[in-house]
Design a protein around this motif. Structure first.
Motif, PDB file in Angstrom:
ATOM      1  N   ARG A  36       0.845  -1.200   0.000  1.00  0.00           N
ATOM      2  CA  ARG A  36       0.000   0.000   0.000  1.00  0.00           C
ATOM      3  C   ARG A  36       0.876   1.244   0.000  1.00  0.00           C
ATOM      4  NH1 ARG A  36       0.801   1.569   5.132  1.00  0.00           N
ATOM      5  NH2 ARG A  36       1.055  -0.016   6.715  1.00  0.00           N
ATOM      6  N   ARG A  37       0.268   2.364  -0.333  1.00  0.00           N
ATOM      7  CA  ARG A  37       0.957   3.659  -0.316  1.00  0.00           C
ATOM      8  C   ARG A  37       1.287   4.032   1.130  1.00  0.00           C
ATOM      9  NH1 ARG A  37       1.429   7.987  -3.601  1.00  0.00           N
ATOM     10  NH2 ARG A  37       0.214   6.956  -5.198  1.00  0.00           N
ATOM     11  N   VAL A  38       2.459   4.632   1.352  1.00  0.00           N
ATOM     12  CA  VAL A  38       2.828   5.090   2.690  1.00  0.00           C
ATOM     13  C   VAL A  38       3.292   6.542   2.605  1.00  0.00           C
ATOM     14  CG1 VAL A  38       3.481   2.826   3.585  1.00  0.00           C
ATOM     15  CG2 VAL A  38       5.203   4.250   2.511  1.00  0.00           C
ATOM     16  N   ARG A  39       3.083   7.255   3.686  1.00  0.00           N
ATOM     17  CA  ARG A  39       3.573   8.630   3.845  1.00  0.00           C
ATOM     18  C   ARG A  39       4.870   8.524   4.616  1.00  0.00           C
ATOM     19  NH1 ARG A  39       3.327  13.516   1.698  1.00  0.00           N
ATOM     20  NH2 ARG A  39       3.520  15.171   3.206  1.00  0.00           N
ATOM     21  N   LEU A  40       5.946   9.074   4.070  1.00  0.00           N
ATOM     22  CA  LEU A  40       7.267   8.955   4.685  1.00  0.00           C
ATOM     23  C   LEU A  40       7.805  10.331   5.046  1.00  0.00           C
ATOM     24  CD1 LEU A  40       9.553   6.937   5.373  1.00  0.00           C
ATOM     25  CD2 LEU A  40      10.455   7.343   3.094  1.00  0.00           C
ATOM     26  N   GLU A  41       8.316  10.455   6.251  1.00  0.00           N
ATOM     27  CA  GLU A  41       9.002  11.671   6.687  1.00  0.00           C
ATOM     28  C   GLU A  41      10.425  11.272   7.046  1.00  0.00           C
ATOM     29  OE1 GLU A  41       8.088  15.489   9.404  1.00  0.00           O
ATOM     30  OE2 GLU A  41       7.838  13.574  10.424  1.00  0.00           O
ATOM     31  N   VAL A  42      11.384  11.921   6.412  1.00  0.00           N
ATOM     32  CA  VAL A  42      12.794  11.635   6.637  1.00  0.00           C
ATOM     33  C   VAL A  42      13.421  12.872   7.263  1.00  0.00           C
ATOM     34  CG1 VAL A  42      14.997  11.045   5.566  1.00  0.00           C
ATOM     35  CG2 VAL A  42      12.873  10.108   4.639  1.00  0.00           C
ATOM     36  N   LEU A  43      14.119  12.674   8.375  1.00  0.00           N
ATOM     37  CA  LEU A  43      14.795  13.775   9.059  1.00  0.00           C
ATOM     38  C   LEU A  43      16.290  13.694   8.801  1.00  0.00           C
ATOM     39  CD1 LEU A  43      13.016  13.620  12.526  1.00  0.00           C
ATOM     40  CD2 LEU A  43      12.418  15.019  10.542  1.00  0.00           C
ATOM     41  N   GLY A  44      16.912  14.849   8.694  1.00  0.00           N
ATOM     42  CA  GLY A  44      18.352  14.906   8.505  1.00  0.00           C
ATOM     43  C   GLY A  44      18.925  16.095   9.254  1.00  0.00           C
ATOM     44  N   ALA A  45      20.212  16.049   9.475  1.00  0.00           N
ATOM     45  CA  ALA A  45      20.896  17.149  10.147  1.00  0.00           C
ATOM     46  C   ALA A  45      21.889  17.766   9.181  1.00  0.00           C
ATOM     47  CB  ALA A  45      21.624  16.646  11.390  1.00  0.00           C
ATOM     48  N   GLU A  46      21.991  19.088   9.215  1.00  0.00           N
ATOM     49  CA  GLU A  46      22.986  19.776   8.418  1.00  0.00           C
ATOM     50  C   GLU A  46      23.833  20.643   9.339  1.00  0.00           C
ATOM     51  OE1 GLU A  46      20.602  21.789   5.495  1.00  0.00           O
ATOM     52  OE2 GLU A  46      20.225  23.478   6.796  1.00  0.00           O
ATOM     53  N   PRO A  47      25.081  20.879   8.969  1.00  0.00           N
ATOM     54  CA  PRO A  47      25.953  21.663   9.848  1.00  0.00           C
ATOM     55  C   PRO A  47      25.471  23.104   9.987  1.00  0.00           C
ATOM     56  CG  PRO A  47      27.045  21.201   7.761  1.00  0.00           C
ATOM     57  CD  PRO A  47      25.748  20.469   7.747  1.00  0.00           C
TER      58      PRO A  47
END
Length: 91
Positions: A36-47
């Motif tokens: 099935r379709r999923v909603r994805l949230e990806v977190l990242g850090a930047e300097p």
């Protein structure tokens, strides 16, 4: 999730050049393996620089959905929907 790239390159500091550059390239592939379709949230850090003499430039592909996620300086977020068996690359 699969890591595609993780490279660190540091420029040479010359006698007459006080600038020094460092380039970090990271790429990740996210694949929806559900039926099935999923909603994805990806977190990242930047300097983030705390010194005015140090300049930081960050570029993202695709563009981030949110800078300073939840009022956290340097945290970025991508949000997207992935259909079944679809992949998304973030760099």
């Amino acid at each position: 999730m699969k890591q595609l790239t993780d490279e660190n390159k540091q420029g040479d500091k010359g006698v007459f050049n006080r600038q020094q550059t460092k380039t970090i390239t990271q790429a990740y592939q996210f694949t929806n393996q559900h039926n099935r379709r999923v909603r994805l949230e990806v977190l990242g850090a930047e300097p983030v620089s705390s010194d005015d003499n140090i300049k930081v430039t960050a570029t993202h592909t695709p563009s981030v959905s949110q800078q300073d996620w939840n009022d956290n300086k340097g945290m970025v977020a991508w949000e997207f929907d992935l259909a079944s068996q679809q992949s998304q690359v973030i760099q």
